[in-house]
Design a protein around this motif. Structure first.
Motif, PDB file in Angstrom:
ATOM      1  N   LEU A 167       0.828  -1.204   0.000  1.00  0.00           N
ATOM      2  CA  LEU A 167       0.000   0.000   0.000  1.00  0.00           C
ATOM      3  C   LEU A 167       0.862   1.254   0.000  1.00  0.00           C
ATOM      4  CD1 LEU A 167      -2.900  -0.927   2.473  1.00  0.00           C
ATOM      5  CD2 LEU A 167      -2.968  -0.822  -0.029  1.00  0.00           C
ATOM      6  N   GLY A 168       1.973   1.197   0.722  1.00  0.00           N
ATOM      7  CA  GLY A 168       2.870   2.342   0.756  1.00  0.00           C
ATOM      8  C   GLY A 168       3.464   2.635  -0.609  1.00  0.00           C
ATOM      9  N   GLU A 169       3.911   1.585  -1.305  1.00  0.00           N
ATOM     10  CA  GLU A 169       4.491   1.767  -2.637  1.00  0.00           C
ATOM     11  C   GLU A 169       3.455   2.311  -3.615  1.00  0.00           C
ATOM     12  OE1 GLU A 169       7.761  -1.883  -2.541  1.00  0.00           O
ATOM     13  OE2 GLU A 169       5.723  -2.242  -3.248  1.00  0.00           O
ATOM     14  N   LEU A 170       2.242   1.766  -3.558  1.00  0.00           N
ATOM     15  CA  LEU A 170       1.203   2.192  -4.488  1.00  0.00           C
ATOM     16  C   LEU A 170       0.736   3.614  -4.214  1.00  0.00           C
ATOM     17  CD1 LEU A 170      -0.881  -1.109  -4.570  1.00  0.00           C
ATOM     18  CD2 LEU A 170       0.406  -0.135  -6.476  1.00  0.00           C
ATOM     19  N   SER A 171       0.702   3.992  -2.940  1.00  0.00           N
ATOM     20  CA  SER A 171       0.252   5.351  -2.617  1.00  0.00           C
ATOM     21  C   SER A 171       1.323   6.390  -2.927  1.00  0.00           C
ATOM     22  CB  SER A 171      -0.145   5.448  -1.141  1.00  0.00           C
ATOM     23  OG  SER A 171       0.978   5.248  -0.301  1.00  0.00           O
ATOM     24  N   ASP A 172       2.589   5.967  -2.991  1.00  0.00           N
ATOM     25  CA  ASP A 172       3.690   6.885  -3.298  1.00  0.00           C
ATOM     26  C   ASP A 172       4.069   6.879  -4.773  1.00  0.00           C
ATOM     27  OD1 ASP A 172       3.913   7.676  -0.687  1.00  0.00           O
ATOM     28  OD2 ASP A 172       5.448   6.199  -0.177  1.00  0.00           O
ATOM     29  N   GLY A 173       3.276   6.214  -5.588  1.00  0.00           N
ATOM     30  CA  GLY A 173       3.650   6.041  -6.995  1.00  0.00           C
ATOM     31  C   GLY A 173       3.321   7.205  -7.895  1.00  0.00           C
ATOM     32  N   GLY A 174       2.844   8.304  -7.326  1.00  0.00           N
ATOM     33  CA  GLY A 174       2.547   9.478  -8.139  1.00  0.00           C
ATOM     34  C   GLY A 174       1.183   9.450  -8.783  1.00  0.00           C
ATOM     35  N   GLU A 175       0.381   8.419  -8.484  1.00  0.00           N
ATOM     36  CA  GLU A 175      -0.959   8.307  -9.048  1.00  0.00           C
ATOM     37  C   GLU A 175      -1.988   8.836  -8.056  1.00  0.00           C
ATOM     38  OE1 GLU A 175      -1.985   7.131 -11.948  1.00  0.00           O
ATOM     39  OE2 GLU A 175      -0.254   6.075 -12.776  1.00  0.00           O
ATOM     40  N   ALA A 176      -3.055   9.437  -8.588  1.00  0.00           N
ATOM     41  CA  ALA A 176      -4.175   9.816  -7.730  1.00  0.00           C
ATOM     42  C   ALA A 176      -4.914   8.562  -7.302  1.00  0.00           C
ATOM     43  CB  ALA A 176      -5.112  10.753  -8.477  1.00  0.00           C
ATOM     44  N   GLY A 177      -5.660   8.651  -6.223  1.00  0.00           N
ATOM     45  CA  GLY A 177      -6.396   7.503  -5.726  1.00  0.00           C
ATOM     46  C   GLY A 177      -7.594   7.162  -6.588  1.00  0.00           C
ATOM     47  N   PHE A 178      -8.404   6.253  -6.100  1.00  0.00           N
ATOM     48  CA  PHE A 178      -9.572   5.777  -6.837  1.00  0.00           C
ATOM     49  C   PHE A 178     -10.762   6.691  -6.568  1.00  0.00           C
ATOM     50  CE2 PHE A 178     -13.326   2.867  -6.976  1.00  0.00           C
ATOM     51  CZ  PHE A 178     -13.341   2.700  -8.355  1.00  0.00           C
ATOM     52  N   THR A 179     -11.383   7.192  -7.634  1.00  0.00           N
ATOM     53  CA  THR A 179     -12.487   8.139  -7.486  1.00  0.00           C
ATOM     54  C   THR A 179     -13.855   7.487  -7.554  1.00  0.00           C
ATOM     55  OG1 THR A 179     -12.611   8.574  -9.862  1.00  0.00           O
ATOM     56  CG2 THR A 179     -11.105   9.948  -8.561  1.00  0.00           C
ATOM     57  N   ASN A 180     -13.925   6.236  -8.020  1.00  0.00           N
ATOM     58  CA  ASN A 180     -15.190   5.532  -8.221  1.00  0.00           C
ATOM     59  C   ASN A 180     -16.089   6.286  -9.196  1.00  0.00           C
ATOM     60  OD1 ASN A 180     -16.757   3.299  -7.935  1.00  0.00           O
ATOM     61  ND2 ASN A 180     -17.575   3.808  -5.934  1.00  0.00           N
ATOM     62  N   SER A 181     -15.475   6.896 -10.173  1.00  0.00           N
ATOM     63  CA  SER A 181     -16.215   7.583 -11.229  1.00  0.00           C
ATOM     64  C   SER A 181     -15.486   7.349 -12.539  1.00  0.00           C
ATOM     65  CB  SER A 181     -16.329   9.084 -10.946  1.00  0.00           C
ATOM     66  OG  SER A 181     -15.051   9.685 -10.912  1.00  0.00           O
ATOM     67  N   GLY A 182     -16.128   7.628 -13.640  1.00  0.00           N
ATOM     68  CA  GLY A 182     -15.493   7.400 -14.920  1.00  0.00           C
ATOM     69  C   GLY A 182     -15.470   5.928 -15.277  1.00  0.00           C
ATOM     70  N   SER A 183     -14.612   5.566 -16.211  1.00  0.00           N
ATOM     71  CA  SER A 183     -14.606   4.203 -16.732  1.00  0.00           C
ATOM     72  C   SER A 183     -13.810   3.230 -15.868  1.00  0.00           C
ATOM     73  CB  SER A 183     -14.042   4.193 -18.156  1.00  0.00           C
ATOM     74  OG  SER A 183     -12.710   4.681 -18.172  1.00  0.00           O
TER      75      SER A 183
END
Length: 255
Positions: A167-183
């Motif tokens: 979880l630490g690696e994924l949260s620090d990967g420069g990506e925004a989190g999951f919005t539960n919207s869009g495709s």
């Protein structure tokens, strides 16, 4: 405003701790019917070479996730107990059903699985149904898979949230989190960002955070299979609501 009218009655879910000592299994179940040829065909597409059994299992699961993402179209099906073989035959499924396919492939590959039961606040799904909020269930039951990476005690379990990194690696990967919207669906988001139900992370970039713990109403514990979880706590919707909603929602592409 979420609705409680569509959810099962006489189900005690808050404060339950069933399945805490679940040891998991590789056995087929009614939902995880991995002996079906369609599951075997999916497994045959996976090619992993690794010196470590743990690495082999993780890479098998990662490849399976990618194959399922491509083979099973995301829809809003409400039949959480649909057998995996039927999901593959239809070529479409909800996040819950696609996670079940991943579990079935894992068991077929000799990797034991279990699930953690989470009750998630219905408002988490508001972005997907902006005009239908009044009929969104007040609580959604998630069967969140875990995979046993080592057979020898003490058993080592990997939550599907960390299939593509901690979880630490994924949260620090420069990506925004999951919005539960869009495709993008919850199933697909697993490969790029942290899906954190316990409040251990916070995405540093602008936009949605990775910490989804505020949406967790109750942790129901761990169960040897999703069959056991649903047998004890029911599905998200009551039987009548599932019968009425499935013909439409089961074909409606998640977007």
């Amino acid at each position: 405003m979420t609705s409680s009218l569509l959810t099962p009655r006489r189900r005690s879910r808050v404060g339950t701790t069933g399945g805490v000592a679940a040891t998991g299994s590789t056995a087929p179940t009614r939902i995880l019917d991995w002996r079906d040829p369609l599951v075997a065909s999916l497994l045959d597409e996976i090619d992993v070479t690794a010196d470590s059994e743990t690495v082999r299992r993780i890479e098998t699961l990662r490849q399976a996730h990618r194959l399922i993402t491509a083979a099973v179209r995301p829809v809003y099906s409400v039949q959480d107990e649909r057998p995996v073989s039927e999901v593959l035959r239809r070529g479409r499924g909800s996040c819950s059903q696609r996670l079940a396919v991943l579990e079935a492939v894992a068991r077929a590959a000799g990797v034991a699985t279990r699930v953690r039961g989470l009750l998630v606040d219905g408002t988490f799904w508001y972005p997907r149904f902006p005009r239908l909020r009044r009929i969104v269930p007040d609580r959604v039951l998630l069967a969140w898979p875990e995979f046993r990476l080592a057979d020898a005690p003490p058993a080592s379990w990997l939550a599907v949230s960390e299939l593509f990194g901690s979880l630490g690696e994924l949260s620090d990967g420069g990506e925004a989190g999951f919005t539960n919207s869009g495709s993008e669906t919850l199933f697909e988001a697993l490969s790029r960002t942290a899906i954190d139900w316990d409040g251990a992370t916070l995405c540093p970039t602008a936009g949605a955070g990775c910490d989804l713990s505020a949406y967790v109403v109750a942790d129901l514990g761990r169960f040897d299979s999703r069959d056991e979880l649903f047998a004890r706590h029911g599905q998200t919707l009551c039987p009548v609501a599932r019968v009425l909603a499935e013909p439409v929602m089961g074909r409606h592409r998640a977007a």
